[in-house]
Scaffold this motif. Structure first.
Motif, PDB file in Angstrom:
ATOM      1  N   PHE A 152     -37.205  63.889  -9.742  1.00 57.16           N
ATOM      2  CA  PHE A 152     -35.974  63.459 -10.401  1.00 57.16           C
ATOM      3  C   PHE A 152     -35.975  61.951 -10.668  1.00 57.16           C
ATOM      4  CE2 PHE A 152     -34.869  67.059  -7.585  1.00 57.16           C
ATOM      5  CZ  PHE A 152     -34.377  67.960  -8.520  1.00 57.16           C
ATOM      6  N   SER A 153     -37.118  61.379 -10.913  1.00 62.18           N
ATOM      7  CA  SER A 153     -37.204  59.921 -11.038  1.00 62.18           C
ATOM      8  C   SER A 153     -36.387  59.373 -12.204  1.00 62.18           C
ATOM      9  CB  SER A 153     -38.671  59.499 -11.203  1.00 62.18           C
ATOM     10  OG  SER A 153     -39.236  60.094 -12.360  1.00 62.18           O
ATOM     11  N   ASP A 154     -36.099  60.208 -13.193  1.00 67.20           N
ATOM     12  CA  ASP A 154     -35.342  59.757 -14.372  1.00 67.20           C
ATOM     13  C   ASP A 154     -33.901  60.273 -14.361  1.00 67.20           C
ATOM     14  OD1 ASP A 154     -35.992  62.405 -14.709  1.00 67.20           O
ATOM     15  OD2 ASP A 154     -36.548  62.225 -16.826  1.00 67.20           O
ATOM     16  N   ARG A 155     -33.445  60.747 -13.202  1.00 69.02           N
ATOM     17  CA  ARG A 155     -32.115  61.336 -13.095  1.00 69.02           C
ATOM     18  C   ARG A 155     -31.206  60.513 -12.208  1.00 69.02           C
ATOM     19  NH1 ARG A 155     -31.494  66.813 -12.520  1.00 69.02           N
ATOM     20  NH2 ARG A 155     -29.471  66.246 -11.628  1.00 69.02           N
ATOM     21  N   GLY A 187     -41.907  60.131   3.126  1.00 69.56           N
ATOM     22  CA  GLY A 187     -40.633  59.545   2.720  1.00 69.56           C
ATOM     23  C   GLY A 187     -40.437  58.152   3.278  1.00 69.56           C
ATOM     24  N   THR A 188     -40.837  57.946   4.528  1.00 70.19           N
ATOM     25  CA  THR A 188     -40.744  56.609   5.131  1.00 70.19           C
ATOM     26  C   THR A 188     -41.610  55.619   4.375  1.00 70.19           C
ATOM     27  OG1 THR A 188     -40.282  57.523   7.322  1.00 70.19           O
ATOM     28  CG2 THR A 188     -41.162  55.285   7.241  1.00 70.19           C
ATOM     29  N   PHE A 189     -42.817  56.045   4.006  1.00 68.76           N
ATOM     30  CA  PHE A 189     -43.712  55.181   3.234  1.00 68.76           C
ATOM     31  C   PHE A 189     -43.082  54.812   1.888  1.00 68.76           C
ATOM     32  CE2 PHE A 189     -46.685  55.385  -0.381  1.00 68.76           C
ATOM     33  CZ  PHE A 189     -47.353  54.178  -0.192  1.00 68.76           C
ATOM     34  N   LEU A 190     -42.497  55.797   1.206  1.00 67.24           N
ATOM     35  CA  LEU A 190     -41.898  55.523  -0.101  1.00 67.24           C
ATOM     36  C   LEU A 190     -40.754  54.520   0.019  1.00 67.24           C
ATOM     37  CD1 LEU A 190     -41.834  59.113  -1.669  1.00 67.24           C
ATOM     38  CD2 LEU A 190     -43.324  57.214  -2.318  1.00 67.24           C
ATOM     39  N   LYS A 191     -39.929  54.672   1.052  1.00 68.54           N
ATOM     40  CA  LYS A 191     -38.821  53.733   1.236  1.00 68.54           C
ATOM     41  C   LYS A 191     -39.333  52.327   1.550  1.00 68.54           C
ATOM     42  CE  LYS A 191     -36.502  56.222   4.248  1.00 68.54           C
ATOM     43  NZ  LYS A 191     -35.430  56.650   5.185  1.00 68.54           N
ATOM     44  N   ALA A 197     -35.313  55.001  -4.160  1.00 71.24           N
ATOM     45  CA  ALA A 197     -34.311  55.356  -5.176  1.00 71.24           C
ATOM     46  C   ALA A 197     -33.241  56.307  -4.645  1.00 71.24           C
ATOM     47  CB  ALA A 197     -34.998  55.967  -6.399  1.00 71.24           C
ATOM     48  N   LEU A 198     -32.801  56.085  -3.395  1.00 68.14           N
ATOM     49  CA  LEU A 198     -31.793  56.973  -2.817  1.00 68.14           C
ATOM     50  C   LEU A 198     -30.449  56.878  -3.528  1.00 68.14           C
ATOM     51  CD1 LEU A 198     -32.321  56.942   1.048  1.00 68.14           C
ATOM     52  CD2 LEU A 198     -32.348  58.924  -0.474  1.00 68.14           C
ATOM     53  N   ASP A 199     -30.232  55.789  -4.258  1.00 65.34           N
ATOM     54  CA  ASP A 199     -28.969  55.670  -4.985  1.00 65.34           C
ATOM     55  C   ASP A 199     -28.872  56.677  -6.129  1.00 65.34           C
ATOM     56  OD1 ASP A 199     -30.928  54.441  -6.483  1.00 65.34           O
ATOM     57  OD2 ASP A 199     -29.729  52.686  -6.998  1.00 65.34           O
ATOM     58  N   GLN A 200     -29.977  57.389  -6.406  1.00 62.59           N
ATOM     59  CA  GLN A 200     -29.944  58.458  -7.405  1.00 62.59           C
ATOM     60  C   GLN A 200     -29.404  59.763  -6.820  1.00 62.59           C
ATOM     61  OE1 GLN A 200     -34.143  56.813  -9.077  1.00 62.59           O
ATOM     62  NE2 GLN A 200     -33.657  58.891  -9.719  1.00 62.59           N
ATOM     63  N   SER A 201     -29.182  59.801  -5.519  1.00 59.74           N
ATOM     64  CA  SER A 201     -28.638  60.995  -4.874  1.00 59.74           C
ATOM     65  C   SER A 201     -27.118  60.994  -4.968  1.00 59.74           C
ATOM     66  CB  SER A 201     -29.063  61.043  -3.403  1.00 59.74           C
ATOM     67  OG  SER A 201     -28.310  62.001  -2.691  1.00 59.74           O
ATOM     68  N   ARG A 202     -26.553  62.150  -5.297  1.00 58.16           N
ATOM     69  CA  ARG A 202     -25.096  62.279  -5.328  1.00 58.16           C
ATOM     70  C   ARG A 202     -24.501  62.065  -3.939  1.00 58.16           C
ATOM     71  NH1 ARG A 202     -21.975  64.610  -9.149  1.00 58.16           N
ATOM     72  NH2 ARG A 202     -23.775  65.668 -10.093  1.00 58.16           N
ATOM     73  N   GLN A 203     -25.279  62.374  -2.888  1.00 55.18           N
ATOM     74  CA  GLN A 203     -24.808  62.249  -1.517  1.00 55.18           C
ATOM     75  C   GLN A 203     -25.023  60.844  -0.943  1.00 55.18           C
ATOM     76  OE1 GLN A 203     -26.232  65.181  -2.639  1.00 55.18           O
ATOM     77  NE2 GLN A 203     -24.258  66.210  -2.444  1.00 55.18           N
ATOM     78  N   PHE A 204     -25.596  59.953  -1.735  1.00 54.79           N
ATOM     79  CA  PHE A 204     -25.911  58.617  -1.236  1.00 54.79           C
ATOM     80  C   PHE A 204     -24.644  57.815  -0.952  1.00 54.79           C
ATOM     81  CE2 PHE A 204     -26.577  54.061  -2.246  1.00 54.79           C
ATOM     82  CZ  PHE A 204     -27.488  53.750  -1.239  1.00 54.79           C
ATOM     83  N   LYS A 205     -24.588  57.221   0.237  1.00 57.15           N
ATOM     84  CA  LYS A 205     -23.514  56.309   0.595  1.00 57.15           C
ATOM     85  C   LYS A 205     -24.154  55.063   1.187  1.00 57.15           C
ATOM     86  CE  LYS A 205     -20.048  59.856   1.594  1.00 57.15           C
ATOM     87  NZ  LYS A 205     -19.165  60.451   2.637  1.00 57.15           N
ATOM     88  N   LYS A 206     -23.964  53.949   0.521  1.00 57.25           N
ATOM     89  CA  LYS A 206     -24.553  52.702   1.006  1.00 57.25           C
ATOM     90  C   LYS A 206     -23.864  52.273   2.285  1.00 57.25           C
ATOM     91  CE  LYS A 206     -25.968  48.075  -0.435  1.00 57.25           C
ATOM     92  NZ  LYS A 206     -25.977  47.076  -1.530  1.00 57.25           N
TER      93      LYS A 206
END
Length: 280
Positions: A152-155, A187-191, A197-206
């Motif tokens: 979902f890199s473009d979503r 996932g840890t490596f990617l972060k 890009a967790l801000d692309q998640s609807r469930q993301f809360k900063k």
């Protein structure tokens, strides 16, 4: 989504894990109690902070029975420094429920696990996967990171329901436990490499900054009471550098049953709910 792209994704995750597996005590020993404690500790807390606390915790309280038999004050002393101290209370309550309702055996089903205090559906599924090597399906931060990055890199506003569908499709049902370890490490490596890009998640809360937060003041109060025992309100305020957060933090901790006031002094308390229900 064609089969080839799913196979390529699996290969990417497994290849990374083969080269960069992380060693953790709850991976070396997948006893259900170790898995339960680690999963609760890992909620919103980094692995590097959890490992020393986990090791001290299971050394002091090596079984569900041992955890259930101590009072909450002792659990909070062991927990101090991890933050989100309500997790310690929930874990303590869960141990007592396990002793009372499950004959001291940690449940092996998701349905039973979610009946425990502080255990949601994703945590329950993770416990089942790691302790029983069962192909349960769940989503958490690292899993979101991996699937958003690859599919979902473009979503924007990617919903967990969409991610869960892909988790189900890509799950290695022969080795679900190790597959989830691989996802976590990737996932840890990617972060860490700024590909989350967790801000692309609807469930993301900063998460709000810790410095100056109510969480910080609550943690200071618990830490002081863990290390020094009872304090008057005036002493406690001075010891934690109390500011305009102090009174609200103190009252919240009392309301949640994490501390109590006796003879004008504040102390860590036992489980208020269970204590009130005991008979002499």
């Amino acid at each position: 989504m064609n089969q080839s792209s799913l196979d390529d994704f699996r290969a990417t995750v497994w290849d990374f894990y083969a080269k960069h597996p992380r060693i953790m005590p709850w991976r070396t020993n997948t006893d259900p109690y170790w898995v339960l404690v680690s999963e609760v500790m890992l909620q919103q807390t980094q692995v590097t902070r959890v490992i020393p606390k986990f090791e001290a915790f299971v050394a002091a309280l090596p079984t569900v029975k041992a955890l259930a038999e101590v009072d909450l004050a002792f659990v909070l002393q062991l927990w101090s420094g991890l933050g989100y101290n309500r997790r310690a209370k929930y874990l303590h309550q869960a141990a007592r429920v396990i002793q009372q309702q499950f004959d001291g055996e940690i449940p092996r089903s998701q349905e039973a696990l979610v009946s425990l205090p502080g255990i949601g559906r994703n945590t329950a599924a993770a416990i089942v996967a790691y302790s029983s090597n069962s192909p349960s399906v769940f989503v958490e931060t690292n899993i979101r990171t991996v699937y958003i990055n690859h599919f979902f890199s473009d979503r924007a506003a990617v919903d967990d329901a969409e991610i869960l569908q892909l988790v189900t499709l890509t799950l290695d049902r022969d080795s679900p436990r190790e597959w989830y370890w691989a996802l976590m490490d990737y996932g840890t490596f990617l972060k860490q490499s700024k590909q989350g890009a967790l801000d692309q998640s609807r469930q993301f809360k900063k998460q709000t900054p810790f410095a100056g937060s109510m969480r910080q003041m609550r943690g200071r109060i618990i830490k002081v009471l863990s290390e020094q025992g009872g304090s008057s309100e005036q002493e406690l305020s001075a010891q934690v550098d109390g500011d305009d957060r102090f009174a609200a933090a103190l009252q919240a901790l009392i309301h949640e049953g994490l501390i109590c006031r006796e003879l004008e002094r504040f102390h860590l308390t036992g489980d208020r709910v269970n204590s009130d229900n005991r008979t002499s």
